[in-house]
Design a protein around this motif. Structure first.
Motif, mmCIF file in Angstrom:
data_model
loop_
_atom_site.group_PDB
_atom_site.id
_atom_site.type_symbol
_atom_site.label_atom_id
_atom_site.label_comp_id
_atom_site.label_asym_id
_atom_site.label_seq_id
_atom_site.Cartn_x
_atom_site.Cartn_y
_atom_site.Cartn_z
ATOM 1 N N LYS A 190 -1.376 -2.271 4.792
ATOM 2 C CA LYS A 190 -0.279 -2.395 3.834
ATOM 3 C C LYS A 190 0.817 -3.325 4.363
ATOM 4 O O LYS A 190 1.470 -4.028 3.594
ATOM 5 N N ARG A 191 0.989 -3.334 5.680
ATOM 6 C CA ARG A 191 1.960 -4.250 6.272
ATOM 7 C C ARG A 191 1.559 -5.701 6.013
ATOM 8 O O ARG A 191 2.389 -6.540 5.642
ATOM 9 N N ALA A 192 0.275 -5.994 6.197
ATOM 10 C CA ALA A 192 -0.226 -7.345 5.945
ATOM 11 C C ALA A 192 -0.059 -7.716 4.477
ATOM 12 O O ALA A 192 0.353 -8.838 4.141
ATOM 13 N N LEU A 193 -0.364 -6.769 3.609
ATOM 14 C CA LEU A 193 -0.228 -6.994 2.169
ATOM 15 C C LEU A 193 1.218 -7.315 1.792
ATOM 16 O O LEU A 193 1.493 -8.267 1.051
ATOM 17 N N ALA A 194 2.143 -6.532 2.307
ATOM 18 C CA ALA A 194 3.551 -6.719 1.955
ATOM 19 C C ALA A 194 4.104 -8.042 2.472
ATOM 20 O O ALA A 194 4.750 -8.792 1.736
ATOM 21 N N LEU A 244 -10.601 -3.652 1.646
ATOM 22 C CA LEU A 244 -10.768 -3.071 0.323
ATOM 23 C C LEU A 244 -12.248 -2.813 0.043
ATOM 24 O O LEU A 244 -12.625 -1.739 -0.443
ATOM 25 N N ARG A 245 -13.085 -3.778 0.365
ATOM 26 C CA ARG A 245 -14.531 -3.634 0.140
ATOM 27 C C ARG A 245 -15.104 -2.483 0.952
ATOM 28 O O ARG A 245 -15.993 -1.762 0.484
ATOM 29 N N ARG A 246 -14.576 -2.285 2.166
ATOM 30 C CA ARG A 246 -15.081 -1.227 3.043
ATOM 31 C C ARG A 246 -14.451 0.130 2.756
ATOM 32 O O ARG A 246 -14.780 1.126 3.404
ATOM 33 N N GLY A 247 -13.514 0.184 1.830
ATOM 34 C CA GLY A 247 -12.900 1.450 1.463
ATOM 35 C C GLY A 247 -11.804 1.911 2.397
ATOM 36 O O GLY A 247 -11.378 3.076 2.338
ATOM 37 N N GLU A 248 -11.286 1.010 3.244
ATOM 38 C CA GLU A 248 -10.218 1.384 4.172
ATOM 39 C C GLU A 248 -8.851 1.393 3.488
ATOM 40 O O GLU A 248 -7.874 1.914 4.033
ATOM 41 N N ILE A 249 -8.793 0.780 2.312
ATOM 42 C CA ILE A 249 -7.619 0.867 1.445
ATOM 43 C C ILE A 249 -8.146 0.834 0.021
ATOM 44 O O ILE A 249 -9.151 0.177 -0.262
ATOM 45 N N THR A 250 -7.500 1.573 -0.871
ATOM 46 C CA THR A 250 -7.977 1.622 -2.249
ATOM 47 C C THR A 250 -7.156 0.688 -3.140
ATOM 48 O O THR A 250 -6.029 0.303 -2.797
ATOM 49 N N ALA A 251 -7.719 0.361 -4.284
ATOM 50 C CA ALA A 251 -6.999 -0.464 -5.254
ATOM 51 C C ALA A 251 -5.718 0.235 -5.694
ATOM 52 O O ALA A 251 -4.684 -0.405 -5.898
ATOM 53 N N GLU A 252 -5.775 1.550 -5.828
ATOM 54 C CA GLU A 252 -4.593 2.313 -6.236
ATOM 55 C C GLU A 252 -3.478 2.201 -5.192
ATOM 56 O O GLU A 252 -2.298 2.035 -5.536
ATOM 57 N N ILE A 278 -3.048 -0.251 -3.078
ATOM 58 C CA ILE A 278 -2.543 -1.626 -3.141
ATOM 59 C C ILE A 278 -1.558 -1.785 -4.284
ATOM 60 O O ILE A 278 -0.476 -2.364 -4.125
ATOM 61 N N MET A 279 -1.900 -1.235 -5.448
ATOM 62 C CA MET A 279 -1.029 -1.388 -6.606
ATOM 63 C C MET A 279 0.230 -0.538 -6.509
ATOM 64 O O MET A 279 1.300 -0.953 -6.987
ATOM 65 N N ASP A 280 0.148 0.611 -5.893
ATOM 66 C CA ASP A 280 1.346 1.435 -5.716
ATOM 67 C C ASP A 280 2.385 0.686 -4.883
ATOM 68 O O ASP A 280 3.577 0.644 -5.227
ATOM 69 N N LEU A 281 1.933 0.098 -3.771
ATOM 70 C CA LEU A 281 2.855 -0.645 -2.913
ATOM 71 C C LEU A 281 3.362 -1.904 -3.615
ATOM 72 O O LEU A 281 4.564 -2.223 -3.558
ATOM 73 N N SER A 282 2.465 -2.606 -4.282
ATOM 74 C CA SER A 282 2.841 -3.842 -4.970
ATOM 75 C C SER A 282 3.884 -3.584 -6.047
ATOM 76 O O SER A 282 4.887 -4.294 -6.146
#
Length: 290
Positions: free
Chosen positions: A156-160, A214-222, A224-228
């Motif tokens: 999530k840090r990388a995403l943000a 995401l593909r490996r299931g280590e983070i979910t789409a939900e 990702i969208m909650d943080l975004s």
């Protein structure tokens, strides 16, 4: 909207490599504008040989738009705070125990921290060179980076840091700022070329990193969208709080266009990484719950 409008818009988009998904936003802007207004907007980046003017009191851009120097210094200070903050946050995260478990990510954060330190120095030099000083950020901008600083999970840090912040601030606003101010003050802007670059090796690596997790299931789409959504609501408020400067300069519609693009940009990147979302619906959620 007439054929002339479409030709003007399409030509400008091709010339500057604007992504096709942005076209509906530009068409919406064009519907509420006349040909002269559209030409002025295109003139922000299509400057040709025009130089503009820089004095102690104001900046006149090559397309004729005039800003008080205080407004320019205010904008630069917000950029400075954002870049300084991302550098400091990246430096801290690179040494955090949770991040060091992923050595490649820790290395990416160290590179980002080093680059941002150089970028912040260049911005400081520009602010001081224009006769200004480093000032505190607005409360709205500070809330964005305070929220980023609280993130604990490495993915999530990388995403943000390298998707949401980059795409919402640097790509729409930073790139345009660099383009329009370069002819006015090339001696300052040369040193800032990489500050607002559209793509870097860090960006590419981190997009792949998140897609793989995401593909490996280590983070979910939900997740990702909650943080975004959380961050983009704060970003929307921070941009909206600055619209008064654009209104004062007579470019409120153009600023609103960039504001709308800035919210959609990260969502398009996220969609491209494999998250199935309706971008228009997500934008509505963000804007209506600000």
């Amino acid at each position: 909207m007439g054929l002339l409008y479409e030709k003007l818009i399409d030509a400008a988009m091709r010339r500057y490599g604007v992504p096709q998904w942005i076209k509906p936003y530009i068409y919406k802007y064009a519907k509420n504008s006349n040909v002269a207004t559209i030409k002025q907007a295109i003139g922000f980046i299509n400057v040709r040989r025009r130089k503009g003017e820089l004095t102690k009191k104001h900046v006149i851009l090559p397309n004729g738009t005039k800003f008080d120097i205080d407004a320019v210094l205010h904008m630069l200070n917000q950029f400075y705070y954002g870049i300084s903050s991302t550098g400091e946050i990246a430096r801290k995260w690179s040494a955090d125990a949770s991040t060091t478990l992923i050595p490649e990510l820790a290395s990416q954060f160290r590179e980002i921290a080093s680059a941002r330190q150089k970028h912040a120095k260049a911005l400081r030099n520009m602010i001081e060179g224009l006769g200004g000083k480093i000032c505190a950020p607005t409360a709205q901008i500070k809330k964005v980076f305070d929220r980023v600083d609280l993130i604990e999970e490495p993915i999530k840090r990388a995403l943000a840091l390298e998707i949401i912040i980059r795409d919402a601030y640097s790509r729409p606003f930073g790139f345009i700022f660099y383009k329009v101010f370069y002819p006015v003050s090339p001696e300052f802007m040369r040193s800032l070329g990489k500050v607002f670059s559209i793509k870097s090796s860090n960006d590419v690596w981190i997009e792949r990193f998140i897609s793989e997790r995401l593909r490996r299931g280590e983070i979910t789409a939900e997740e990702i969208m909650d943080l975004s959504t959380d961050l983009l609501r704060l970003i929307y408020i921070s941009i909206e709080s600055e619209i008064y400067l654009a209104k004062r300069a007579g470019i409120e519609p153009e600023a609103q266009l960039l504001r709308d693009i800035s919210i959609a940009y990260p969502l398009h990147t996220i969609q491209g990484m494999g998250v199935g979302i309706d971008i228009n619906e997500e934008v509505k959620k963000i804007v209506n719950k600000k």
